[in-house]
Design a protein around this motif. Sequence first.
Motif, PDB file in Angstrom:
ATOM      1  N   TYR A  19       0.839  -1.198   0.000  1.00 11.67           N
ATOM      2  CA  TYR A  19       0.000   0.000   0.000  1.00 11.67           C
ATOM      3  C   TYR A  19       0.877   1.253   0.000  1.00 11.67           C
ATOM      4  CZ  TYR A  19      -3.771   3.151   1.428  1.00 11.67           C
ATOM      5  OH  TYR A  19      -4.693   4.169   1.477  1.00 11.67           O
ATOM      6  N   ILE A  20       1.884   1.263   0.876  1.00  9.68           N
ATOM      7  CA  ILE A  20       2.809   2.400   0.940  1.00  9.68           C
ATOM      8  C   ILE A  20       3.584   2.524  -0.366  1.00  9.68           C
ATOM      9  CG2 ILE A  20       4.856   3.328   2.108  1.00  9.68           C
ATOM     10  CD1 ILE A  20       3.808   1.888   4.665  1.00  9.68           C
ATOM     11  N   GLU A  21       4.022   1.397  -0.899  1.00 13.28           N
ATOM     12  CA  GLU A  21       4.784   1.421  -2.153  1.00 13.28           C
ATOM     13  C   GLU A  21       3.947   1.994  -3.290  1.00 13.28           C
ATOM     14  OE1 GLU A  21       7.489   1.115  -5.222  1.00 13.28           O
ATOM     15  OE2 GLU A  21       7.720   1.339  -3.064  1.00 13.28           O
ATOM     16  N   HIS A  22       2.676   1.643  -3.342  1.00  7.97           N
ATOM     17  CA  HIS A  22       1.812   2.202  -4.390  1.00  7.97           C
ATOM     18  C   HIS A  22       1.691   3.714  -4.234  1.00  7.97           C
ATOM     19  CE1 HIS A  22      -1.247   2.665  -7.379  1.00  7.97           C
ATOM     20  NE2 HIS A  22      -1.947   3.367  -6.501  1.00  7.97           N
ATOM     21  N   ARG A  24       3.891   5.682  -2.928  1.00  5.33           N
ATOM     22  CA  ARG A  24       5.184   6.243  -3.313  1.00  5.33           C
ATOM     23  C   ARG A  24       5.296   6.320  -4.831  1.00  5.33           C
ATOM     24  NH1 ARG A  24       9.187   5.315  -5.915  1.00  5.33           N
ATOM     25  NH2 ARG A  24       8.514   3.206  -6.315  1.00  5.33           N
ATOM     26  N   TRP A  25       4.912   5.252  -5.494  1.00  9.86           N
ATOM     27  CA  TRP A  25       4.964   5.201  -6.955  1.00  9.86           C
ATOM     28  C   TRP A  25       4.017   6.248  -7.565  1.00  9.86           C
ATOM     29  CZ3 TRP A  25       0.979   4.029 -10.325  1.00  9.86           C
ATOM     30  CH2 TRP A  25       1.346   3.915 -11.678  1.00  9.86           C
ATOM     31  N   ALA A  26       2.803   6.354  -7.032  1.00  8.48           N
ATOM     32  CA  ALA A  26       1.829   7.314  -7.560  1.00  8.48           C
ATOM     33  C   ALA A  26       2.343   8.743  -7.377  1.00  8.48           C
ATOM     34  CB  ALA A  26       0.471   7.130  -6.874  1.00  8.48           C
ATOM     35  N   HIS A  27       2.973   9.008  -6.250  1.00  4.17           N
ATOM     36  CA  HIS A  27       3.558  10.331  -6.011  1.00  4.17           C
ATOM     37  C   HIS A  27       4.625  10.620  -7.062  1.00  4.17           C
ATOM     38  CE1 HIS A  27       6.437  13.128  -4.094  1.00  4.17           C
ATOM     39  NE2 HIS A  27       5.332  13.715  -3.669  1.00  4.17           N
ATOM     40  N   TRP A  28       5.472   9.649  -7.340  1.00  2.00           N
ATOM     41  CA  TRP A  28       6.525   9.809  -8.353  1.00  2.00           C
ATOM     42  C   TRP A  28       5.909  10.052  -9.736  1.00  2.00           C
ATOM     43  CZ3 TRP A  28      11.164  11.176  -9.463  1.00  2.00           C
ATOM     44  CH2 TRP A  28      11.756  10.795 -10.664  1.00  2.00           C
ATOM     45  N   GLN A  29       4.873   9.317 -10.065  1.00  7.25           N
ATOM     46  CA  GLN A  29       4.239   9.481 -11.370  1.00  7.25           C
ATOM     47  C   GLN A  29       3.604  10.866 -11.508  1.00  7.25           C
ATOM     48  OE1 GLN A  29       4.367   7.500 -14.158  1.00  7.25           O
ATOM     49  NE2 GLN A  29       5.951   6.547 -12.917  1.00  7.25           N
ATOM     50  N   ARG A  30       2.970  11.351 -10.439  1.00 12.10           N
ATOM     51  CA  ARG A  30       2.404  12.708 -10.492  1.00 12.10           C
ATOM     52  C   ARG A  30       3.518  13.728 -10.721  1.00 12.10           C
ATOM     53  NH1 ARG A  30      -0.859  10.430  -6.527  1.00 12.10           N
ATOM     54  NH2 ARG A  30       0.440  11.213  -4.836  1.00 12.10           N
ATOM     55  N   TYR A  31       4.642  13.536 -10.049  1.00 13.18           N
ATOM     56  CA  TYR A  31       5.795  14.429 -10.224  1.00 13.18           C
ATOM     57  C   TYR A  31       6.288  14.372 -11.669  1.00 13.18           C
ATOM     58  CZ  TYR A  31      10.560  16.202  -9.846  1.00 13.18           C
ATOM     59  OH  TYR A  31      11.716  16.907 -10.051  1.00 13.18           O
ATOM     60  N   MET A  32       6.474  13.166 -12.191  1.00 15.05           N
ATOM     61  CA  MET A  32       6.951  12.994 -13.565  1.00 15.05           C
ATOM     62  C   MET A  32       6.006  13.662 -14.566  1.00 15.05           C
ATOM     63  SD  MET A  32       9.687  10.907 -14.199  1.00 15.05           S
ATOM     64  CE  MET A  32       9.216  10.223 -15.759  1.00 15.05           C
ATOM     65  N   VAL A  77      11.920   5.994   2.530  1.00 14.12           N
ATOM     66  CA  VAL A  77      12.011   4.807   3.394  1.00 14.12           C
ATOM     67  C   VAL A  77      11.310   5.047   4.724  1.00 14.12           C
ATOM     68  CG1 VAL A  77      13.616   3.308   4.654  1.00 14.12           C
ATOM     69  CG2 VAL A  77      14.098   3.950   2.285  1.00 14.12           C
ATOM     70  N   ARG A  78      11.362   6.271   5.225  1.00 12.79           N
ATOM     71  CA  ARG A  78      10.704   6.577   6.506  1.00 12.79           C
ATOM     72  C   ARG A  78       9.215   6.262   6.474  1.00 12.79           C
ATOM     73  NH1 ARG A  78      14.170  11.328   6.285  1.00 12.79           N
ATOM     74  NH2 ARG A  78      15.893  10.925   7.727  1.00 12.79           N
ATOM     75  N   LYS A  79       8.616   6.262   5.306  1.00 14.84           N
ATOM     76  CA  LYS A  79       7.194   5.941   5.183  1.00 14.84           C
ATOM     77  C   LYS A  79       6.925   4.479   5.543  1.00 14.84           C
ATOM     78  CE  LYS A  79       6.582   9.484   1.697  1.00 14.84           C
ATOM     79  NZ  LYS A  79       6.350   9.789   0.286  1.00 14.84           N
ATOM     80  N   TYR A  80       7.932   3.635   5.387  1.00 11.43           N
ATOM     81  CA  TYR A  80       7.784   2.210   5.672  1.00 11.43           C
ATOM     82  C   TYR A  80       8.045   1.878   7.140  1.00 11.43           C
ATOM     83  CZ  TYR A  80       8.069   1.603   0.600  1.00 11.43           C
ATOM     84  OH  TYR A  80       7.845   1.685  -0.739  1.00 11.43           O
ATOM     85  N   LEU A  81       8.865   2.677   7.799  1.00  5.92           N
ATOM     86  CA  LEU A  81       9.332   2.338   9.144  1.00  5.92           C
ATOM     87  C   LEU A  81       8.224   2.163  10.182  1.00  5.92           C
ATOM     88  CD1 LEU A  81      12.648   4.363   9.407  1.00  5.92           C
ATOM     89  CD2 LEU A  81      12.312   1.952   8.823  1.00  5.92           C
ATOM     90  N   PRO A  82       7.196   3.006  10.225  1.00  2.00           N
ATOM     91  CA  PRO A  82       6.158   2.774  11.232  1.00  2.00           C
ATOM     92  C   PRO A  82       5.477   1.410  11.106  1.00  2.00           C
ATOM     93  CG  PRO A  82       5.967   4.990  10.357  1.00  2.00           C
ATOM     94  CD  PRO A  82       6.978   4.262   9.493  1.00  2.00           C
ATOM     95  N   VAL A  83       5.236   0.973   9.888  1.00  2.00           N
ATOM     96  CA  VAL A  83       4.601  -0.332   9.674  1.00  2.00           C
ATOM     97  C   VAL A  83       5.538  -1.448  10.132  1.00  2.00           C
ATOM     98  CG1 VAL A  83       3.719  -1.930   7.916  1.00  2.00           C
ATOM     99  CG2 VAL A  83       3.157   0.502   7.802  1.00  2.00           C
TER     100      VAL A  83
END
Length: 104
Positions: A19-22, A24-32, A77-83
């Motif tokens: 879920y977090i990875e998606h 992250r990817w969506a954020h990157w795609q919006r930026y691109m 990576v910090r987005k993953y650490l709490p989980v």
Amino acid sequence: MTADEAAKFLEGLLERLAYIEHDRWAHWQRYMHAKAQKLPNGALVVPPELVAQWERQLMTPYDQLSEKEKESDREQVRKYLPVIAEALSKKVGSAGSDFRIGGL
């Protein structure tokens, strides 16, 4: 923990991390997409200076990145650490251990 319990635990962890990875990817795609020019046929044209920057970063090992570039990676990576910390605290805590991750 039995093998079945471990498999169920990891499957739940996998879904939360995916879920977090998606996100992250969506954020990157919006930026691109925001940086690129969209052509009438739907293709995206990325400015050459960004292509050059990203190609350089692709070829650079992490330990040779600038501190700003490293911090950008750490931010993701910090987005993953709490989980991960929560999952470890539940499993390690139930075993009565005093295991901690980097001050979390």
